[in-house]
Design a protein around this motif. Structure first.
Motif, PDB file in Angstrom:
ATOM      1  N   PRO A  52     -24.267   6.669   4.261  1.00  0.00           N
ATOM      2  CA  PRO A  52     -23.095   7.439   3.824  1.00  0.00           C
ATOM      3  C   PRO A  52     -23.414   8.847   3.328  1.00  0.00           C
ATOM      4  CG  PRO A  52     -23.060   5.213   2.926  1.00  0.00           C
ATOM      5  CD  PRO A  52     -24.420   5.423   3.506  1.00  0.00           C
ATOM      6  N   LYS A  53     -24.694   9.145   3.091  1.00  0.00           N
ATOM      7  CA  LYS A  53     -25.065  10.462   2.577  1.00  0.00           C
ATOM      8  C   LYS A  53     -25.659  11.370   3.660  1.00  0.00           C
ATOM      9  CE  LYS A  53     -25.853   8.898  -2.168  1.00  0.00           C
ATOM     10  NZ  LYS A  53     -26.812   8.859  -3.310  1.00  0.00           N
ATOM     11  N   LEU A  54     -25.498  10.974   4.909  1.00  0.00           N
ATOM     12  CA  LEU A  54     -26.073  11.770   6.003  1.00  0.00           C
ATOM     13  C   LEU A  54     -25.159  12.961   6.299  1.00  0.00           C
ATOM     14  CD1 LEU A  54     -28.412  11.998   8.008  1.00  0.00           C
ATOM     15  CD2 LEU A  54     -27.110  10.555   9.585  1.00  0.00           C
ATOM     16  N   VAL A  55     -25.453  14.083   5.684  1.00  0.00           N
ATOM     17  CA  VAL A  55     -24.604  15.276   5.757  1.00  0.00           C
ATOM     18  C   VAL A  55     -24.348  15.745   7.191  1.00  0.00           C
ATOM     19  CG1 VAL A  55     -24.514  17.741   5.198  1.00  0.00           C
ATOM     20  CG2 VAL A  55     -25.057  16.069   3.429  1.00  0.00           C
ATOM     21  N   LYS A  73      -8.230  12.912   9.322  1.00  0.00           N
ATOM     22  CA  LYS A  73      -9.581  12.346   9.316  1.00  0.00           C
ATOM     23  C   LYS A  73     -10.631  13.438   9.124  1.00  0.00           C
ATOM     24  CE  LYS A  73      -8.689   8.150  11.998  1.00  0.00           C
ATOM     25  NZ  LYS A  73      -8.972   7.408  13.259  1.00  0.00           N
ATOM     26  N   ALA A  74     -10.382  14.596   9.710  1.00  0.00           N
ATOM     27  CA  ALA A  74     -11.311  15.716   9.507  1.00  0.00           C
ATOM     28  C   ALA A  74     -11.380  16.069   8.029  1.00  0.00           C
ATOM     29  CB  ALA A  74     -10.864  16.924  10.321  1.00  0.00           C
ATOM     30  N   GLY A  75     -10.216  16.108   7.384  1.00  0.00           N
ATOM     31  CA  GLY A  75     -10.170  16.416   5.959  1.00  0.00           C
ATOM     32  C   GLY A  75     -10.941  15.408   5.126  1.00  0.00           C
ATOM     33  N   GLN A  76     -10.867  14.132   5.500  1.00  0.00           N
ATOM     34  CA  GLN A  76     -11.616  13.107   4.774  1.00  0.00           C
ATOM     35  C   GLN A  76     -13.114  13.370   4.861  1.00  0.00           C
ATOM     36  OE1 GLN A  76     -10.357   9.150   6.034  1.00  0.00           O
ATOM     37  NE2 GLN A  76      -8.241   9.835   6.170  1.00  0.00           N
ATOM     38  N   GLU A  77     -13.582  13.782   6.033  1.00  0.00           N
ATOM     39  CA  GLU A  77     -15.007  14.071   6.195  1.00  0.00           C
ATOM     40  C   GLU A  77     -15.412  15.303   5.383  1.00  0.00           C
ATOM     41  OE1 GLU A  77     -17.104  12.044   7.685  1.00  0.00           O
ATOM     42  OE2 GLU A  77     -15.404  10.741   8.168  1.00  0.00           O
ATOM     43  N   GLN A  85     -22.198  17.837  -1.304  1.00  0.00           N
ATOM     44  CA  GLN A  85     -22.763  19.172  -1.510  1.00  0.00           C
ATOM     45  C   GLN A  85     -21.706  20.072  -2.157  1.00  0.00           C
ATOM     46  OE1 GLN A  85     -24.019  20.100   2.586  1.00  0.00           O
ATOM     47  NE2 GLN A  85     -26.144  19.689   1.994  1.00  0.00           N
ATOM     48  N   PRO A  86     -21.440  19.853  -3.437  1.00  0.00           N
ATOM     49  CA  PRO A  86     -20.333  20.555  -4.105  1.00  0.00           C
ATOM     50  C   PRO A  86     -20.494  22.070  -4.194  1.00  0.00           C
ATOM     51  CG  PRO A  86     -21.686  19.344  -5.678  1.00  0.00           C
ATOM     52  CD  PRO A  86     -22.136  18.924  -4.323  1.00  0.00           C
TER      53      PRO A  86
END
Length: 314
Positions: A52-55, A73-77, A85-86
């Motif tokens: 889940p952390k694979l940027v 869905k794009a927005g969720q990603e 990466q805030p």
């Protein structure tokens, strides 16, 4: 004797999952490069499920969803990326853009503000935030950000044009005119700038200049809007016959153009009054135009009142 090869089963699982995620990411890249978007999306979903952390997988998945028009869905990603990466401005900007396209303006404004905080000189973020504020009716903030966009990117025709629209909306036609003129200096063939500038000149009662500009726009591409604006300019000059002709042409180009029918009715009645109400055909044509408008949209009490007023002798 049994040896434990991993410090914890979870640690072994994580290593395997990361390997699976990287393999799926490579498959996705190969599929995308070969034009198989859906296969790439499936592989990326597997990659992000395994890790889940694979940027890079989230970023590629968000971009593919965006390109295929699945903005939600794009927005969720992009939201996931902004959490991972805030401090990366592009993640917040992309999230804001998706929320903007989905019409979720409050959420879009918050994400644009975060992107601007991370990257204060992002002209696109300032411009889009200005458009969001314009849509929600905060004209002062709209102008503030659109001005910043134009200053940061002075060759952006869109920034100057949008600034002009915001200034017009705020009741500053002279300043809006300056913005439109700047846009035309950058590109003298921008159709939408001619339309906005022409409308601006009409509101400033500079009808001759407006007509000249709108004629230039019509030579590029005629439209119902151009004809309607030409009619508005001619009506302001008191040239009722010429104005009604433009409005009629607008309704022929767009049979659902309610404002053109309403303006046609008003102009015909003005001509009817000027002729001492002797030409009954003008009154009848006006009523017919208003009735057409009302048939297209019922919630027009002012139009209904005009029909009742001018139909009394029928």
């Amino acid at each position: 004797m049994v040896f434990v090869l991993c410090a914890a089963i979870g640690g072994c699982s994580t290593i395997r999952q990361r390997r699976v995620a990287n393999d799926q990411l490579q498959k996705a890249i190969f599929a995308k490069d070969n034009g198989n978007t859906q296969q790439a999306i499936l592989a990326l979903k597997q990659a992000t499920k395994a890790n889940p952390k694979l940027v890079p997988a989230h970023e590629m998945l968000g971009n593919l969803y965006k390109d295929t028009g699945d903005f939600d869905k794009a927005g969720q990603e992009y939201e996931t990326l902004s959490q991972l990466q805030p401090k990366v401005a592009s993640h917040s900007y992309n999230l804001a853009l998706m929320e903007h396209l989905l019409g979720r303006l409050q959420r879009a404004s918050e994400a644009y503000l975060k992107a601007i905080k991370l990257e204060p000189k992002n002209a696109d973020a300032h411009m889009n935030l200005g458009l969001v504020y314009l849509a929600i009716g905060d004209q002062s903030k709209s102008i503030e950000h659109l001005q910043q966009a134009a200053e940061l990117n002075p060759t952006s025709i869109d920034a100057w044009t949008n600034l002009g629209v915001a200034l017009d909306d705020h009741g500053e036609p002279a300043n809006a005119e300056k913005a439109y003129r700047k846009a035309l200096e950058l590109d003298g063939n921008r159709y939408n700038v001619f339309i906005n500038y022409g409308s601006n000149l009409i509101h400033q009662n500079r009808t001759d200049e407006a007509i000249k500009l709108l004629q230039q726009a019509a030579s590029m591409k005629d439209s119902a809007l151009i004809q309607k604006l030409m009619g508005d300019a001619l009506a302001k000059k008191g040239w009722w016959d010429a104005a009604s002709g433009r409005y009629e042409k607008a309704t022929k180009l767009d049979a659902s153009y309610i404002n053109a029918y309403n303006a046609l009715g008003e102009t015909l009645i003005a001509a009817y009054d000027r002729g001492m109400q002797l030409n009954e055909s003008l009154r009848q044509r006006a009523v017919a135009a208003w009735k057409t408008s009302l048939s297209l949209r019922l919630d027009q009490p002012a139009v209904a009142a005009q029909i009742e007023k001018w139909s009394r002798n029928n």
